[in-house]
Write a protein that holds these residues in place. Structure first.
Motif: not given
Lengths: 269, 331, 256
Positions: A23, A25-26, A29-31, A33-34, A37-38, A175
């Protein structure tokens, strides 16, 4: 009958974590992209910037060295992200619900550790595939051994996560702890630089050689670049593999201990 | 007749969210200084209407005027008059109750010193002071609702809007809120209360609108709405005498729509029951029937609500074959 | 006008005050930014090619100042997004404050966060890199102000475009990582020009973080000269981003 029922329960709890990961998905997507670029920009720029030949023999450049580092760091990061999930579950009362179920605590914990580890492992598989393609010429043995190590590492990290989150029982503390842990553990490991470079700053060197991330990433590097890399690794391959197994067994047991002995009767802050 | 000016004038108001029509051509006036109730089932467009009055939403077409100012063209001016207590309390989970209210007081115009005193007064009045240091996420549902009420209490706006203010709150707070509403009105504020609590509507509202599927279902005072239900009141008279005499007497009263005679009791369904009961008694007495006891029962607001919403829904769906001559609760 | 300024101040104050509440985020961010200098840069300093970077610790300290300011100013987007999901913006919209004051207040609030957070890294740079002269100090202050203002505005505008949590986070992450990696914070522009195709090198050189980092590097004395276009570009970025963000944010807020 009992063992079968336990296995089924364990599978159900593992499935719970797999569903949760699906669930997110955000986060996926974030990872992605990371990661993209890495491997395309950061790793290429870094490999152009560093003098690596002084440390290794022919056949291994910094880019290939770092690729496996990127994979290890993303697997670590995704496995630790379970901490935020578990903390959220605590706040939503889901942990209490799980504790109220007719399930052995041991099975519950094992199921969560395996499920969380499996979810992180499956999620990073495409990225592992890309790293493999970029490295090129990997033997089936190296691929199989790396995958087994990755799964074990991921389960161990989730064991660590469960032990800490269920002990501190605080969303804020979770956190802070995992934010700092993520920042420090990755940088104080051999993800970006080989142990020999770290040896110039003694505290960092000792932190890196005792860091499970270093053992995991150097084990992967040894699987793929055995001859070139074995002199640079934090330790002997057998010791690194043993360390990894000990890490998994120890932290999953710690998580079981926390759930069986410490979790009940305590609230969430 | 006294001329009353409109605090809120809603003209052909339509609000759509994508393909969904939330409010469909609403026309309504809310008078200055009244406590106005907005009733309707979930999804009837109450909250959308209130949020548009507060300039949070923009009308898709039509307009709303608040003290003569258009929400579409003069939003900044409208907001100077309006204070709203939201149905779902709005705050970020990290802020404490005191911080939220203090900031609210400052932004609605209080000086720093005045704000502190106004916030403390409001918090003490709503029994919130002991929770002042708690973060929003630590508050119970009821306390969160009180926070919304406290905001309006501090603001004391010319137009106060309460969107389902007593949902989730305890009885004591409910009464405290009603006092707040009456107090605001006494100070000259106009108050709009959206509610599903019929007891609340009946107790505090002077006029009511019932919304249904984005449209106005009914409008009037509580009494007027009750009277609009055909055969809404029930008059029960216990008698001694001939059944035929009673039937003959009742048949001479056209205002009695339907009646039942059983066990020396006359049960009549009609409007304006209190007035008509006297007429029935007079007719029965003159016909030689001895009246032993009289009971008049008017419809509750629940009945009104059902009549204007639930019954209509059933009519539209044609799930239940209705006897249109009978009152909804008598079926 | 007085009402406008008061509302603007109160909105900015609200965001600045809340900054301290995210202690966990601050602690993690601080740990990461500091670890980049005191661990990553210090260790990598032993490996980098001195022809490109004579001192990687000094190079990274000034770079981290830029990304720290960027990250903390950008963090306002996270909260604005959270508020939109919880419909807290309905409350803000109902307040007796002009819409423009609401937008300006939020941009300023985010910028102030960036400025406050960067103070620790300014001290670090004073200790590690050098002490700026008066002109350089002015340039640093000017850059910090405009840079944090534009990054705060960018984050707010992006996140308010949708109420979907996944989309909000994806947009934010996409922009965050793009700005972060397509900058000269970790690697000098000379190296980018040598190893990457021309357009990519140009993108990295003219990116807002790169320009801010360049001013900081010159300001604290790591570079001896400053590209004359650096400060005008910082200004240009700020004007463009603020204008677009103000339009987008007010439109997105009152879209319903």
């Amino acid at each position: 009958m009992g063992a079968l029922s336990d296995l089924r329960t364990l599978a159900l709890f593992a499935y719970w974590d797999l569903l949760r990961m699906r669930r997110r998905t955000m986060f996926v997507a974030m990872r992605v992209v990371w990661f993209a670029l890495q491997v395309t920009l950061f790793a290429l720029a870094l490999s152009a910037m560093v003098r690596f030949r002084g440390y290794v023999s022919q056949g291994l450049d910094y880019y290939h060295f770092y690729l496996l580092g990127v994979y290890a760091s993303i697997l670590f990061s995704i496995s630790t992200s379970n901490a935020y999930e578990v903390a959220e579950e605590f706040e939503e009362g889901i942990i209490e619900y799980h504790l109220s179920l007719p399930v052995k605590r041991r099975i519950l914990t094992l199921g969560r550790a395996i499920g969380g580890g499996l979810a992180g492992f499956i999620f990073t598989l495409p990225m592992f595939g890309i790293v493999l393609a970029l490295i090129g010429g990997a033997t089936p043995w190296a691929v199989a051994a790396s995958l087994a190590a990755a799964l074990a590492f991921s389960i161990g990290v989730v064991g660590l996560v469960l032990s800490i989150v269920l002990s501190v029982k605080s969303g804020d503390a979770t956190d802070v702890l995992f934010g700092v842990l993520d920042a420090m553990i990755v940088r104080l490991s051999t993800i970006f630089y080989p142990a020999v470079v770290l040896s110039k700053v003694a505290p960092y060197y000792y932190a890196a050689v005792s860091n499970p991330v270093s053992h995991f990433v150097d084990l992967l590097r040894t699987f793929f670049f055995f001859e070139e890399y074995r002199v640079l690794a934090v330790s002997d391959p057998a010791i690194m593999a043993s360390y990894l197994l000990g890490f998994v067994a120890g932290l999953v047991s710690a998580a079981v201990y926390v759930v069986e002995r410490k979790l009940e009767g305590g609230g969430w802050r | 007749m006294l001329a009353v000016s409109a605090a809120v004038k809603i003209v052909d108001f339509v609000k759509k969210f994508g393909d969904t029509v939330a409010v469909d051509g609403l026309n309504l006036e809310i008078y200055e200084g009244e406590i106005f109730g907005l009733l309707g089932p979930n999804g009837s467009g109450k909250s959308t209407t209130l949020l548009t009055i507060a300039t949070v939403y923009k009308p898709t077409s039509g307009d709303i005027y608040v003290f003569g100012r258009s929400v579409t063209r003069e939003g900044d001016e409208v907001r100077k008059y309006v204070g709203i207590a939201f149905q779902e309390p709005k705050a970020m989970w990290v802020d404490t109750l005191y911080e939220l209210l203090l900031w609210h007081a400052r932004v609605v115009g209080y000086s720093s010193a005045e704000a502190k005193s106004a916030v403390r007064d409001a918090m003490e009045r709503l029994n919130l002071w002991e929770h002042r240091g708690k973060q929003f996420y630590q508050l119970s549902g009821g306390t969160r609702k009180k926070l919304e009420i406290a905001k309006v209490l501090i603001q004391r706006p010319r137009l106060a809007i309460f969107d389902e203010p007593t949902a989730q709150v305890d009885v004591i707070t409910k009464h405290a809120l009603w006092d707040v509403i009456r107090e605001l009105r006494q100070e000259g504020s106009t108050v709009i209360v959206a509610t599903n609590d019929m007891f609340e509507a009946e107790r505090i509202c002077e006029r009511l609108a019932i919304m249904y599927r984005g449209r106005l279902g009914a409008l009037g005072t509580v009494r007027e709405l009750k009277d609009r239900i055909p055969g809404g009141d029930v008059v029960e008279i216990g008698y001694e005498g001939s059944r035929e005499e009673v039937e003959r007497a009742v048949s001479r009263l056209p205002s009695v729509g339907r009646y039942v005679l059983e066990d020396n009791r006359l049960i009549a369904y009609l409007n304006r029951g209190e007035e008509k009961a006297a007429e029935i008694v007079s007719l029965l007495t003159s016909a030689g029937v001895k009246v032993k006891r009289i009971m008049v029962q008017e419809p509750t607001l629940d009945d009104v609500f059902f009549y204007f919403t639930g019954a209509r829904l059933r009519e539209e769906n044609q799930d239940v074959a209705l006897n249109r001559g009978a009152t909804p609760w008598a079926r | 006008m007085k009402d406008f300024i008061k509302a603007c101040f109160l909105v900015a104050y609200r965001d600045l005050r809340r900054f301290w509440k995210f202690k966990h985020w601050l602690a993690a961010q601080l740990a990461m930014n500091l670890a980049d200098v005191v661990i990553f840069a210090l260790v990598l300093n032993n490996m980098v090619n001195r022809d490109y970077i004579p001192d990687y610790v000094k190079f990274m300290s000034t770079g981290v100042l830029a990304i720290a300011t960027f990250a903390s100013a950008f963090s306002i987007g996270r909260e604005v997004g959270g508020e939109m999901r919880r419909e807290v913006h309905h409350y803000l919209l109902s307040l007796p404050a002009p819409r423009a004051a609401l937008a300006a207040g939020r941009f300023i609030g985010g910028a102030l966060r960036g400025l406050v957070y960067q103070l620790a890294f300014i001290v670090l740079n004073l200790l590690v890199v050098g002490v700026p002269g008066p002109v350089q100090a002015l340039a640093i202050a000017y850059t910090s102000l405009l840079f944090s203002l534009s990054m705060s505005a960018l984050a707010i505008a992006v996140v308010s475009s949708t109420r979907d949590f996944n989309l909000q986070s994806t947009f934010r992450a996409l922009i965050y990582y793009t700005l972060f990696f397509f900058s000269n914070v970790f690697y000098p522009k000379e190296l980018i020009s040598l190893r990457f195709p021309g357009p990519l090198a140009a993108v990295v050189t003219h990116a807002p973080i790169s320009r801010a980092a360049e001013v900081y590097r010159w300001g604290f004395g790591y570079y001896q000269s400053l590209d004359p276009m650096a400060l005008p570009e910082v200004t240009l970025w700020a004007i463009i981003l603020l204008a677009v963000a103000a339009l987008l944010y007010t439109r997105n807020l009152s879209r319903q």
